[in-house]
Design a protein around this motif. Structure first.
Motif, PDB file in Angstrom:
ATOM      1  N   ASP A 154       0.913  -0.812  -0.164  1.00 54.13           N
ATOM      2  CA  ASP A 154       0.202  -0.120  -0.190  1.00 54.13           C
ATOM      3  C   ASP A 154       0.605   1.221  -0.323  1.00 54.13           C
ATOM      4  O   ASP A 154       1.553   1.544   1.352  1.00 54.13           O
ATOM      5  N   LYS A 155       1.388   1.699  -1.169  1.00 55.14           N
ATOM      6  CA  LYS A 155       2.419   2.863  -1.111  1.00 55.14           C
ATOM      7  C   LYS A 155       1.411   4.101  -0.443  1.00 55.14           C
ATOM      8  O   LYS A 155       2.597   4.834  -0.214  1.00 55.14           O
ATOM      9  N   HIS A 156       0.219   4.432  -1.398  1.00 55.52           N
ATOM     10  CA  HIS A 156      -0.430   5.634  -0.385  1.00 55.52           C
ATOM     11  C   HIS A 156      -0.384   5.747   1.363  1.00 55.52           C
ATOM     12  O   HIS A 156       0.224   6.658   1.970  1.00 55.52           O
ATOM     13  N   ARG A 157      -0.486   4.541   1.911  1.00 54.24           N
ATOM     14  CA  ARG A 157      -0.373   4.099   3.112  1.00 54.24           C
ATOM     15  C   ARG A 157       0.811   4.639   3.780  1.00 54.24           C
ATOM     16  O   ARG A 157       1.543   5.014   4.715  1.00 54.24           O
ATOM     17  N   TYR A 158       2.067   3.989   2.901  1.00 48.04           N
ATOM     18  CA  TYR A 158       3.309   4.236   3.423  1.00 48.04           C
ATOM     19  C   TYR A 158       3.915   5.566   2.702  1.00 48.04           C
ATOM     20  O   TYR A 158       4.131   5.706   4.187  1.00 48.04           O
ATOM     21  N   ILE A 159       3.414   6.462   2.179  1.00 53.87           N
ATOM     22  CA  ILE A 159       3.663   7.986   1.690  1.00 53.87           C
ATOM     23  C   ILE A 159       2.771   8.261   3.542  1.00 53.87           C
ATOM     24  O   ILE A 159       3.752   9.677   3.758  1.00 53.87           O
ATOM     25  N   GLU A 160       1.417   8.397   3.690  1.00 60.38           N
ATOM     26  CA  GLU A 160       0.943   8.899   4.793  1.00 60.38           C
ATOM     27  C   GLU A 160       2.003   9.036   6.133  1.00 60.38           C
ATOM     28  O   GLU A 160       2.057   9.467   6.519  1.00 60.38           O
ATOM     29  N   THR A 161       2.447   7.696   5.965  1.00 61.30           N
ATOM     30  CA  THR A 161       3.232   7.452   7.577  1.00 61.30           C
ATOM     31  C   THR A 161       4.405   8.298   7.469  1.00 61.30           C
ATOM     32  O   THR A 161       4.692   8.139   8.800  1.00 61.30           O
ATOM     33  N   LYS A 162       5.444   8.000   5.908  1.00 59.19           N
ATOM     34  CA  LYS A 162       6.384   8.831   6.483  1.00 59.19           C
ATOM     35  C   LYS A 162       5.709  10.401   6.531  1.00 59.19           C
ATOM     36  O   LYS A 162       7.001  11.102   7.077  1.00 59.19           O
ATOM     37  N   LEU A 163       4.839  11.034   5.453  1.00 57.43           N
ATOM     38  CA  LEU A 163       4.629  12.163   5.743  1.00 57.43           C
ATOM     39  C   LEU A 163       3.828  12.828   6.078  1.00 57.43           C
ATOM     40  O   LEU A 163       3.485  14.304   7.015  1.00 57.43           O
TER      41      LEU A 163
END
Length: 170
Positions: A154-163
């Protein structure tokens, strides 16, 4: 600081003997001084042009597919950014929000050293130095390692976690 001043004076005085790689490395030293010893940097700043040119000329901007994929997900998440942004100090960023000084650096395998015994990856010196320089110049840097991106479904969740929540340019 006295010895450092003498050392830098010698570098400036003999700059004509340096090749492009050496001048590029001197520019990184000057950026380090700008951050950590501004009073010393001020004495040598007027000499930085040939060193900055050598540094900027060595930047090879060829975005990877990984960078394009991350940029695409960032855009879909609402994180408006400039792709392959170059700071006023000549540092190249994969993605940036210049007004808020937020940067995303996508790190492929060449950014890491691998421990031959454990297999553990650690950032190499060039990557660490670039992060220190950017942070010292006021940038917030988020790194996206290739191995985390590759393992994430889940790339979107990953980005949300990072940012955190989606961010837009102010």
């Amino acid at each position: 600081v006295g010895d450092l001043k003498v050392f830098i004076r010698r570098i400036i005085d003999t700059r004509g003997r340096f090749n492009e790689i050496h001048r590029s490395q001197v520019y990184q030293l000057l950026l380090f001084l700008k951050i950590n010893h501004p009073e010393l940097y001020a004495q040598f700043a007027k000499h930085k042009a040939p060193f900055r040119t050598a540094y900027c000329d060595r930047v090879d901007v060829r975005p990877s597919q990984l960078q394009r994929d991350v940029s695409s997900v960032l855009t879909r998440r609402g994180w408006t950014h400039e792709f392959e942004y170059v700071t006023e100090d000549g540092l190249s960023l994969d993605m940036a929000q210049p007004t808020s000084m937020q940067a995303i650096e996508v790190d492929g395998p060449s950014h890491y050293l691998k421990d031959s015994r454990t297999g553990r990856l650690t950032e190499n010196g060039a990557t660490r130095l670039k992060t220190q320089l950017l942070e010292g110049l006021g940038w917030t840097v988020t790194r996206i390692p290739f191995y985390e991106w590759d393992e994430t479904r889940d790339k979107h969740r990953y980005i949300e976690t990072k940012l955190g929540s989606p961010q837009r340019r102010p």
